[in-house]
Each structure stands twice: as C-alpha cells, then as structure tokens.
Design a protein around this motif. Structure first.
Motif, PDB file in Angstrom:
ATOM      1  N   ILE A   1       0.838  -1.194   0.000  1.00 25.90           N
ATOM      2  CA  ILE A   1       0.000   0.000   0.000  1.00 25.90           C
ATOM      3  C   ILE A   1       0.876   1.249   0.000  1.00 25.90           C
ATOM      4  N   TYR A   2       0.554   2.171  -0.891  1.00 31.09           N
ATOM      5  CA  TYR A   2       1.248   3.455  -0.987  1.00 31.09           C
ATOM      6  C   TYR A   2       0.241   4.576  -0.773  1.00 31.09           C
ATOM      7  N   GLU A   3       0.699   5.668  -0.133  1.00 31.48           N
ATOM      8  CA  GLU A   3      -0.120   6.857   0.053  1.00 31.48           C
ATOM      9  C   GLU A   3       0.702   8.076  -0.304  1.00 31.48           C
ATOM     10  N   GLY A   4       0.076   8.990  -1.004  1.00 30.40           N
ATOM     11  CA  GLY A   4       0.782  10.200  -1.375  1.00 30.40           C
ATOM     12  C   GLY A   4      -0.058  11.064  -2.281  1.00 30.40           C
ATOM     13  N   LYS A   5       0.619  11.867  -3.093  1.00 29.08           N
ATOM     14  CA  LYS A   5      -0.059  12.798  -3.986  1.00 29.08           C
ATOM     15  C   LYS A   5       0.199  12.438  -5.446  1.00 29.08           C
TER      16      LYS A   5
ATOM     17  N   LEU B   1       5.290  10.198  -2.600  1.00 26.87           N
ATOM     18  CA  LEU B   1       4.889   9.694  -1.293  1.00 26.87           C
ATOM     19  C   LEU B   1       4.601  10.840  -0.337  1.00 26.87           C
ATOM     20  N   CYS B   2       3.714  10.616   0.625  1.00 28.76           N
ATOM     21  CA  CYS B   2       3.478  11.606   1.670  1.00 28.76           C
ATOM     22  C   CYS B   2       4.829  11.939   2.304  1.00 28.76           C
TER      23      CYS B   2
ATOM     24  N   GLY C   1       6.944  13.998   0.724  1.00 28.47           N
ATOM     25  CA  GLY C   1       7.648  14.675  -0.340  1.00 28.47           C
ATOM     26  C   GLY C   1       8.679  13.913  -1.140  1.00 28.47           C
ATOM     27  N   LYS C   2       9.148  12.783  -0.708  1.00 23.87           N
ATOM     28  CA  LYS C   2      10.140  12.017  -1.478  1.00 23.87           C
ATOM     29  C   LYS C   2       9.891  10.545  -1.256  1.00 23.87           C
ATOM     30  N   PRO C   3      10.212   9.700  -2.152  1.00 25.67           N
ATOM     31  CA  PRO C   3      10.608   9.924  -3.541  1.00 25.67           C
ATOM     32  C   PRO C   3       9.400  10.176  -4.430  1.00 25.67           C
ATOM     33  N   SER C   4       9.683  10.508  -5.684  1.00 32.17           N
ATOM     34  CA  SER C   4       8.653  10.729  -6.695  1.00 32.17           C
ATOM     35  C   SER C   4       8.816   9.703  -7.808  1.00 32.17           C
ATOM     36  N   TYR C   5       7.690   9.186  -8.288  1.00 28.85           N
ATOM     37  CA  TYR C   5       7.709   8.126  -9.288  1.00 28.85           C
ATOM     38  C   TYR C   5       6.858   8.499 -10.497  1.00 28.85           C
ATOM     39  N   TRP C   6       7.267   8.016 -11.656  1.00 30.47           N
ATOM     40  CA  TRP C   6       6.429   8.059 -12.838  1.00 30.47           C
ATOM     41  C   TRP C   6       5.404   6.941 -12.668  1.00 30.47           C
TER      42      TRP C   6
ATOM     43  N   TYR D   1      -4.737  13.488  -3.301  1.00 32.36           N
ATOM     44  CA  TYR D   1      -4.404  12.359  -2.421  1.00 32.36           C
ATOM     45  C   TYR D   1      -4.763  11.054  -3.121  1.00 32.36           C
ATOM     46  N   LEU D   2      -3.848  10.088  -3.036  1.00 33.75           N
ATOM     47  CA  LEU D   2      -4.063   8.779  -3.658  1.00 33.75           C
ATOM     48  C   LEU D   2      -3.510   7.686  -2.751  1.00 33.75           C
ATOM     49  N   LYS D   3      -4.338   6.704  -2.494  1.00 35.23           N
ATOM     50  CA  LYS D   3      -3.929   5.507  -1.753  1.00 35.23           C
ATOM     51  C   LYS D   3      -4.191   4.330  -2.680  1.00 35.23           C
ATOM     52  N   PHE D   4      -3.164   3.495  -2.875  1.00 32.29           N
ATOM     53  CA  PHE D   4      -3.323   2.383  -3.809  1.00 32.29           C
ATOM     54  C   PHE D   4      -2.432   1.208  -3.419  1.00 32.29           C
ATOM     55  N   ARG D   5      -2.779   0.070  -3.995  1.00 33.35           N
ATOM     56  CA  ARG D   5      -1.955  -1.125  -3.893  1.00 33.35           C
ATOM     57  C   ARG D   5      -1.158  -1.191  -5.181  1.00 33.35           C
TER      58      ARG D   5
END
Length: 114
Positions: free
Chosen positions: A24-28, A40-41, A43-48, A74-78
């Motif tokens: 599970i990931y949470e972030g923007k 990620l919540c 501020g780091k890291p950032s992914y394509w 906001y996005l929470k996903f598997r």
C-alpha cells in the motif's frame, strides 16, 4: 497427471506474482502535459506512474475535477515498483511505480499527507 499439476502451479504462480510484491502506498498524484507522477506523503521519492484499467477511473476523476494545473490529489493504492529502464519525461523521477488497485483518492489531502 503430474504434467497437468505442474502446469497449473506455474500458471497460478505467474498470475499471482505481481500481487506478491504489491504493498500500500499513500501520497499525492499529479497529472498534466508531460506529467503523470506520484509522490509519497512527506515529499520524497517521486515516481512516474504506470497503470492499466486499475487507474483509469482515478485519472478521469482527476482530469474532470482539478481546479488548477498540476494540482496534487491524495491517492492511496496497492501497487509495486517496477525495475524497468525509463526514458523521456519518466527519466526525471526516482523510478517507475505500477498501480494495481486504487483504494482511495480525493482532492482533500489528509493532515498526515501535506
């Protein structure tokens, strides 16, 4: 009979392998011209971002409801990180992440994810 069992085990392993690596990931999430990213919540890291059917509804919601360009949602996903060579705009990010299942999304950012 052993061959059938062996084929079934291999097929099941291949089918379930991506789920084994998912977490599970949470972030923007950000989208726009030349941008399709997740940070990620904190501020780091950032992914394509990479997704198939799993992220279509989320991305359509983003496109229809954003109030400014490149607005964070906001996005929470598997999902899981992909170990693939990237180029173009994706090369500017820390890696490539695949969305397997969207759990939650909203333009209302939780206090824990500013």
């Amino acid at each position: 009979m052993k061959i059938i069992i062996c084929i079934a085990v291999i097929a099941f392993s291949a089918f379930s392998s991506s789920a084994d690596y998912d977490k599970i990931y949470e972030g923007k999430y950000y989208w726009g011209p030349e941008v399709n990213s997740f940070t990620l919540c904190g501020g780091k890291p950032s992914y394509w971002v990479s997704f198939n059917w799993a992220g279509i509804d989320m991305q359509e919601h983003y496109k229809k409801n954003r109030t400014k360009p490149y607005q964070g949602m906001y996005l929470k996903f598997r999902g899981h990180l992909l170990d693939e060579v990237v180029d173009g705009f994706a090369d500017d990010y820390d890696g490539l992440i695949h969305i397997s299942e969207v759990k939650e999304y909203s333009f209302e950012l939780p206090e824990t994810c500013k």
